[in-house]
Structure formats: C-alpha cells, structure tokens
Design a protein around this motif. Structure first.
Motif, PDB file in Angstrom:
ATOM      1  N   GLY A  75       0.799  -1.215   0.000  1.00 17.45           N
ATOM      2  CA  GLY A  75       0.000   0.000   0.000  1.00 17.45           C
ATOM      3  C   GLY A  75       0.834   1.268   0.000  1.00 17.45           C
ATOM      4  O   GLY A  75       2.034   1.251   0.256  1.00 17.45           O
ATOM      5  N   VAL A  76       0.159   2.388  -0.258  1.00 21.95           N
ATOM      6  CA  VAL A  76       0.817   3.693  -0.345  1.00 21.95           C
ATOM      7  C   VAL A  76       1.147   4.229   1.046  1.00 21.95           C
ATOM      8  O   VAL A  76       2.146   4.901   1.242  1.00 21.95           O
ATOM      9  CB  VAL A  76      -0.076   4.695  -1.108  1.00 21.95           C
ATOM     10  CG1 VAL A  76       0.500   6.089  -1.078  1.00 21.95           C
ATOM     11  CG2 VAL A  76      -0.288   4.231  -2.530  1.00 21.95           C
ATOM     12  N   VAL A  77       0.325   3.899   2.015  1.00 19.93           N
ATOM     13  CA  VAL A  77       0.506   4.393   3.375  1.00 19.93           C
ATOM     14  C   VAL A  77       0.990   3.245   4.254  1.00 19.93           C
ATOM     15  O   VAL A  77       0.386   2.171   4.278  1.00 19.93           O
ATOM     16  CB  VAL A  77      -0.806   4.983   3.931  1.00 19.93           C
ATOM     17  CG1 VAL A  77      -0.642   5.439   5.364  1.00 19.93           C
ATOM     18  CG2 VAL A  77      -1.288   6.128   3.053  1.00 19.93           C
ATOM     19  N   SER A  78       2.089   3.489   4.964  1.00 18.21           N
ATOM     20  CA  SER A  78       2.573   2.460   5.895  1.00 18.21           C
ATOM     21  C   SER A  78       1.780   2.565   7.195  1.00 18.21           C
ATOM     22  O   SER A  78       1.490   3.658   7.682  1.00 18.21           O
ATOM     23  CB  SER A  78       4.071   2.615   6.146  1.00 18.21           C
ATOM     24  OG  SER A  78       4.342   3.870   6.724  1.00 18.21           O
ATOM     25  N   LYS A  79       1.459   1.427   7.734  1.00 17.80           N
ATOM     26  CA  LYS A  79       0.641   1.387   8.954  1.00 17.80           C
ATOM     27  C   LYS A  79       1.488   1.754  10.171  1.00 17.80           C
ATOM     28  O   LYS A  79       2.681   1.465  10.210  1.00 17.80           O
ATOM     29  CB  LYS A  79       0.055  -0.002   9.128  1.00 17.80           C
ATOM     30  CG  LYS A  79      -0.882  -0.385   8.009  1.00 17.80           C
ATOM     31  CD  LYS A  79      -1.382  -1.789   8.156  1.00 17.80           C
ATOM     32  CE  LYS A  79      -2.254  -2.134   6.947  1.00 17.80           C
ATOM     33  NZ  LYS A  79      -2.640  -3.527   6.919  1.00 17.80           N
ATOM     34  N   PRO A  80       0.848   2.357  11.171  1.00 17.42           N
ATOM     35  CA  PRO A  80       1.601   2.684  12.392  1.00 17.42           C
ATOM     36  C   PRO A  80       2.017   1.404  13.127  1.00 17.42           C
ATOM     37  O   PRO A  80       1.369   0.365  13.013  1.00 17.42           O
ATOM     38  CB  PRO A  80       0.620   3.497  13.225  1.00 17.42           C
ATOM     39  CG  PRO A  80      -0.687   3.412  12.555  1.00 17.42           C
ATOM     40  CD  PRO A  80      -0.514   2.817  11.211  1.00 17.42           C
ATOM     41  N   ARG A  81       3.110   1.489  13.853  1.00 17.82           N
ATOM     42  CA  ARG A  81       3.592   0.327  14.611  1.00 17.82           C
ATOM     43  C   ARG A  81       2.644   0.011  15.753  1.00 17.82           C
ATOM     44  O   ARG A  81       2.157   0.903  16.446  1.00 17.82           O
ATOM     45  CB  ARG A  81       4.982   0.594  15.159  1.00 17.82           C
ATOM     46  CG  ARG A  81       6.003   0.755  14.079  1.00 17.82           C
ATOM     47  CD  ARG A  81       7.363   0.964  14.679  1.00 17.82           C
ATOM     48  NE  ARG A  81       8.333   1.234  13.633  1.00 17.82           N
ATOM     49  CZ  ARG A  81       9.535   1.666  13.845  1.00 17.82           C
ATOM     50  NH1 ARG A  81       9.947   1.897  15.078  1.00 17.82           N
ATOM     51  NH2 ARG A  81      10.354   1.877  12.836  1.00 17.82           N
ATOM     52  N   ARG A  82       2.438  -1.260  15.936  1.00 13.98           N
ATOM     53  CA  ARG A  82       1.565  -1.687  17.038  1.00 13.98           C
ATOM     54  C   ARG A  82       2.266  -1.452  18.373  1.00 13.98           C
ATOM     55  O   ARG A  82       3.461  -1.643  18.505  1.00 13.98           O
ATOM     56  CB  ARG A  82       1.239  -3.169  16.914  1.00 13.98           C
ATOM     57  CG  ARG A  82       0.340  -3.475  15.770  1.00 13.98           C
ATOM     58  CD  ARG A  82      -0.029  -4.917  15.793  1.00 13.98           C
ATOM     59  NE  ARG A  82      -0.869  -5.230  14.652  1.00 13.98           N
ATOM     60  CZ  ARG A  82      -1.288  -6.425  14.362  1.00 13.98           C
ATOM     61  NH1 ARG A  82      -0.945  -7.451  15.102  1.00 13.98           N
ATOM     62  NH2 ARG A  82      -2.056  -6.623  13.308  1.00 13.98           N
ATOM     63  N   GLY A  83       1.481  -1.078  19.335  1.00 11.34           N
ATOM     64  CA  GLY A  83       2.004  -0.906  20.684  1.00 11.34           C
ATOM     65  C   GLY A  83       2.666   0.443  20.926  1.00 11.34           C
ATOM     66  O   GLY A  83       3.025   0.744  22.050  1.00 11.34           O
ATOM     67  N   ASN A  84       2.846   1.233  19.919  1.00  8.53           N
ATOM     68  CA  ASN A  84       3.443   2.554  20.091  1.00  8.53           C
ATOM     69  C   ASN A  84       2.346   3.589  19.892  1.00  8.53           C
ATOM     70  O   ASN A  84       1.864   3.807  18.789  1.00  8.53           O
ATOM     71  CB  ASN A  84       4.573   2.752  19.080  1.00  8.53           C
ATOM     72  CG  ASN A  84       5.332   4.042  19.316  1.00  8.53           C
ATOM     73  OD1 ASN A  84       4.907   4.890  20.081  1.00  8.53           O
ATOM     74  ND2 ASN A  84       6.455   4.179  18.637  1.00  8.53           N
ATOM     75  N   SER A  85       1.973   4.251  20.973  1.00 11.35           N
ATOM     76  CA  SER A  85       0.861   5.205  20.913  1.00 11.35           C
ATOM     77  C   SER A  85       1.219   6.462  20.109  1.00 11.35           C
ATOM     78  O   SER A  85       0.330   7.170  19.651  1.00 11.35           O
ATOM     79  CB  SER A  85       0.423   5.600  22.325  1.00 11.35           C
ATOM     80  OG  SER A  85       1.502   6.229  22.999  1.00 11.35           O
TER      81      SER A  85
END
Length: 144
Positions: A75-85
């Motif tokens: 995808g064009v947008v990378s997803k935020p890392r899990r567990g990091n607010s």
C-alpha cells in the motif's frame, strides 16, 4: 555485448550482471536497453554520448518496477507500529522512491526524445555542406 545489430559500435550495452543480481531484472534491463537503443537507432539519434543516459533510463525503469511491486503489495501508506501510541501512518518510502524513479525516467525520456510529446523537438544533427568561397580557391592555388 552487442544485442542489437550495429549498435554495439556506437553504444556498448552495460554489464547488467554487475549492476543487478536478480535474473528477472537483468533480463528486463536487456529488454529495455534493446527497445530504447533500437528506437534511437531507427530515428538516427543513437550516439555514444547517449550511452550513460540510456543506462540511467533503464535503471530508472527497473527501480520504478521494483518500488511499484512493494507499493502494490503493502500500500501507499505504511501502517503505524503496534504498541506505540505515538506512531502514526506515513506515506510509504517505497511510494516516494517510485515517484522519484518515474520522474527521473520522464526527464530522461524527454532528453532522449523518446516521449511522444518531445519526438518532434529532438532531431538528428544534419551536417551542412560547406559553401565554396573565392578565398578557398585562392588558398588552394597559392599553396599548390
């Protein structure tokens, strides 16, 4: 390597195995090289000075394709890392690199006269016949 009849003496094809290690990319590089050099030769625009520009164009094509595969898969947008607010979604660096490779390829296509819009502005250099002057005859007879 002289893939296209008669172009090896003008522009020598790079050793793609020293630049790429993937067999599919090497084959794609050879095919892109063949297509570009054939078109430039047919239009009488192929010159030794264009060799590195053609190589950069082929590399831009390959980089675009490589980045496009990553963008298509993730995808064009990378997803935020899990567990990091504090993590946020960002534009994929592969998308940015893909756009850069596409822009580089477009500029090189324009410079080489490959893009349809620029074909008319790039023409082979025509040598003008030297006009005979009276002084040419004088110097020819005086020294002879």
């Amino acid at each position: 390597m002289d893939v296209i009849e008669g172009t090896g003496s003008l522009v020598v094809e790079p050793d793609w195995t020293s630049l790429f290690n993937d067999d599919l990319e090497i084959a794609a590089a050879r095919e892109h090289w063949r297509i570009v050099t054939t078109e430039l030769k047919d239009r009488q625009l192929l010159a030794a000075a264009n060799g590195h520009s053609i190589q950069r164009l082929v590399c831009a094509y390959l980089m675009f394709d490589r980045m496009y595969r990553e963008v298509a898969e993730h995808g064009v947008v990378s997803k935020p890392r899990r567990g990091n607010s504090k993590s946020i979604a960002r534009v994929s660096p592969y998308f940015t690199a893909m756009r850069e490779a596409g822009s580089d390829a477009s500029v090189l296509e324009q410079e080489l006269g490959i893009s349809p819009r620029r074909r008319g502005s790039v023409a082979k250099a025509e040598r003008k016949q030297r006009t005979q002057r009276a002084s040419d005859a004088y110097f020819g007879t005086a020294s002879g």
